[in-house]
Design an enzyme around this catalytic site. Structure first.
Site, PDB file in Angstrom:
ATOM      1  CE1 TYR A 171      52.768  42.410  31.844  1.00  0.00           C
ATOM      2  CE2 TYR A 171      50.561  43.181  31.318  1.00  0.00           C
ATOM      3  CZ  TYR A 171      51.809  43.400  31.863  1.00  0.00           C
ATOM      4  OH  TYR A 171      52.088  44.606  32.448  1.00  0.00           O
ATOM      5  CB  SER A 188      46.728  53.105  38.882  1.00  0.00           C
ATOM      6  OG  SER A 188      47.489  54.037  38.143  1.00  0.00           O
ATOM      7  CE1 TYR A 189      43.691  51.502  32.213  1.00  0.00           C
ATOM      8  CE2 TYR A 189      45.815  52.583  32.323  1.00  0.00           C
ATOM      9  CZ  TYR A 189      44.808  51.999  31.584  1.00  0.00           C
ATOM     10  OH  TYR A 189      44.939  51.915  30.220  1.00  0.00           O
ATOM     11  CG  ASN A 202      56.629  46.206  39.686  1.00  0.00           C
ATOM     12  OD1 ASN A 202      57.189  45.781  40.706  1.00  0.00           O
ATOM     13  ND2 ASN A 202      55.397  45.850  39.350  1.00  0.00           N
ATOM     14  NE  ARG A 203      57.429  44.209  33.612  1.00  0.00           N
ATOM     15  CZ  ARG A 203      56.359  44.613  34.294  1.00  0.00           C
ATOM     16  NH1 ARG A 203      56.425  44.777  35.606  1.00  0.00           N
ATOM     17  NH2 ARG A 203      55.216  44.845  33.670  1.00  0.00           N
ATOM     18  NE  ARG A 258      56.309  50.546  32.974  1.00  0.00           N
ATOM     19  CZ  ARG A 258      55.398  49.671  33.405  1.00  0.00           C
ATOM     20  NH1 ARG A 258      54.167  50.064  33.648  1.00  0.00           N
ATOM     21  NH2 ARG A 258      55.714  48.409  33.583  1.00  0.00           N
ATOM     22  CD  GLU A 261      48.158  47.188  38.381  1.00  0.00           C
ATOM     23  OE1 GLU A 261      47.931  48.403  38.179  1.00  0.00           O
ATOM     24  OE2 GLU A 261      49.258  46.661  38.176  1.00  0.00           O
ATOM     25  NE  ARG A 263      52.579  54.793  32.791  1.00  0.00           N
ATOM     26  CZ  ARG A 263      52.885  54.330  31.578  1.00  0.00           C
ATOM     27  NH1 ARG A 263      53.261  55.169  30.633  1.00  0.00           N
ATOM     28  NH2 ARG A 263      52.815  53.048  31.323  1.00  0.00           N
ATOM     29  CD  GLU A 264      51.443  52.561  37.786  1.00  0.00           C
ATOM     30  OE1 GLU A 264      51.541  52.089  38.927  1.00  0.00           O
ATOM     31  OE2 GLU A 264      51.807  51.948  36.768  1.00  0.00           O
TER      32      GLU A 264
HETATM   33 ZN   LIG Z   1      52.489  50.177  37.940  1.00  0.00          ZN
END
Ligand SMILES: [Zn+2]
Length: 444
Positions: free
Chosen positions: A381, A330-331, A275-276, A252, A404, A199-200
């Protein structure tokens, strides 16, 4: 700032579907300001309430970031997206607990509808005669971005090559552009990827802007490609990117196979947070989710996703050549330095920070956009399984960063398309600055 090491617990929003397209009519984005540890705890409890499941979500990457406000008070904030049916209840709970908030977006569907201008058929035809349809005035589908990669390779064959490094789970090409003036891989290289999170949209748009400047305006800065090789992948998660255009603007994750989830009864959920999913301290703590129905699902195992695996395999074969790893998200306007998985700094952090500072200074000089610089654990975090930590910790790439991109929440993920060019210009200024500093200083 207070640190909250906890899974985002972001459940994929269950928005009403209309003709197959997810509608966010009446959804509001709230910025909440927990000012004490107790309020922070209350807020986390609130978000996890069962009656809010699938209806209230934390827009990630902005969770409890501290940013110095106008009155010089350091504040923490979190952005919450609320479905209309629980909005009144949520606001009552915030009021009852003395947690202040602002409404950032009054109707998300309206913001989505006005984000991207419609295609102008005349312009479209005109541009397609040039060999590609990509512009930097609107957000484009994957095929237009793909056609631009091919166009560059055909038009500038002396310096550009394409390479398909794998296939997505739905069979799309994972394609990158290599920019090089030769040297058989003996020059240092810079890797840039975008669109890992679907979605970025500003991320792939910015990466293609960097390709445009680097290749088509090469005469303005020949040293940038004479001294460095470039590997650029604008859409690292093409399935998710397409789904965010066709069906759910806020998607996402990847779109890998359905996983049944007991907690959700018969509901099956798709996709993994790419990204995990990287194999470095993967799933070690509670900073990502094992629940397939959440937005930060880490996957059944590290590198379960063909997208992350293909990128990692490619990078590993060139790990001695690649000196800088950049991944654009982002963001929140932050330049993040590893580590993200723990509250600690890696070897060489000082050098990494200095180089990043050059980038941020150049970026801010363009139009005064304010960026924060630091580790993800400091500014956001802790979260494990991210690509920048893997690039540093496993591939051994000294300069590894997550950028970001804008904004800081006024539009969040639905940044209007007229921001593509200014964001592209300032980000390109940063990329130029770190490349020049890197090559001039001949830093190791
Ligand atoms: Zn991201």
């Amino acid at each position: 700032m207070l640190l909250y090491t906890v899974s985002l617990c972001v459940l994929t929003m269950v928005a009403a579907q209309d003709g197959g397209v997810v509608s966010y009519e009446g959804y509001q984005l709230l910025r909440v300001y927990p000012s004490t540890a107790q309020q922070l705890g209350t807020l986390m409890d609130l978000v996890r309430r069962r009656r809010y499941e699938g209806l209230v979500s934390l827009w990630s990457q902005q969770l409890f970031a501290s940013r110095t406000s106008a009155n010089n008070r350091t504040e923490q904030s979190a952005d919450l997206l609320s479905a209309p049916q629980v909005l009144e209840d949520l606001v009552e709970q915030l009021d009852a607990n003395g947690i202040s908030y602002d409404v950032l977006i009054h109707n998300l569907e309206e913001a989505i509808q006005s984000e991207n201008p419609p295609i102008d058929p005349e312009n479209d035809e005109l541009e397609s005669r040039g060999g590609h349809r990509l512009t930097w005035r609107r957000y484009h589908r994957y095929k237009d971005i793909d056609s631009y990669i091919e166009y560059l390779a055909i038009t500038y064959p002396d310096i550009c090559q394409t390479e398909v490094i794998g296939k997505s789970s739905q069979g799309r090409d994972l394609k990158l552009l290599k920019v090089s003036t030769g040297g058989d891989g003996n020059k240092p290289a810079i890797w840039i990827d975008g669109g890992l999170h679907a979605r970025e949209w500003i991320s792939p748009a910015t990466v293609t802007y960097i390709m445009l400047q680097l290749v088509e305006f090469r005469d303005l800065h020949p040293e940038l490609i004479d001294s460095v090789d470039w590997y650029i992948m604008p859409v690292a998660n093409p399935d998710g990117y397409e789904y965010s255009h066709s069906t759910d603007r806020l998607w996402r994750k990847t779109r890998s196979g359905a996983k049944a989830n007991k907690r959700w009864g018969k509901r099956t959920c798709y996709g993994v947070d790419p990204n995990r999913n990287w194999d470095f301290h993967w799933g070690e703590d509670r900073s990502s989710s094992s629940d397939a129905c959440t937005d930060d699902f880490r996957g059944p195992k590290a590198f379960s996703e063909p997208e992350t695996k293909a990128m990692a395999d490619f990078i590993l074969t060139r790990k001695d050549q690649i000196k800088i790893y950049l991944t654009l998200h982002s963001y929140s306007q932050m330049w993040l330095v590893p580590w993200g998985y723990k509250n600690d700094k890696p070897k060489g952090y000082y050098d990494m920070y200095i180089l990043a500072e050059k980038g941020v200074e150049a970026l801010e000089a363009v139009r005064g956009t304010d960026y924060l610089l630091g580790t993800a654990a400091e500014l956001l975090y802790t979260a494990s399984g991210a690509s920048d930590d893997w690039a540093k910790g496993v591939a051994g790439i000294k300069y590894s960063y997550t950028i970001e991109l804008p904004d800081t929440g006024s539009h969040g993920f639905v940044l209007p398309a007229h921001e593509i060019e200014p964001v592209g210009q300032e980000t390109w200024a940063a990329v130029k600055a770190i490349t020049r500093h890197f090559t001039d200083a001949r830093v190791p």
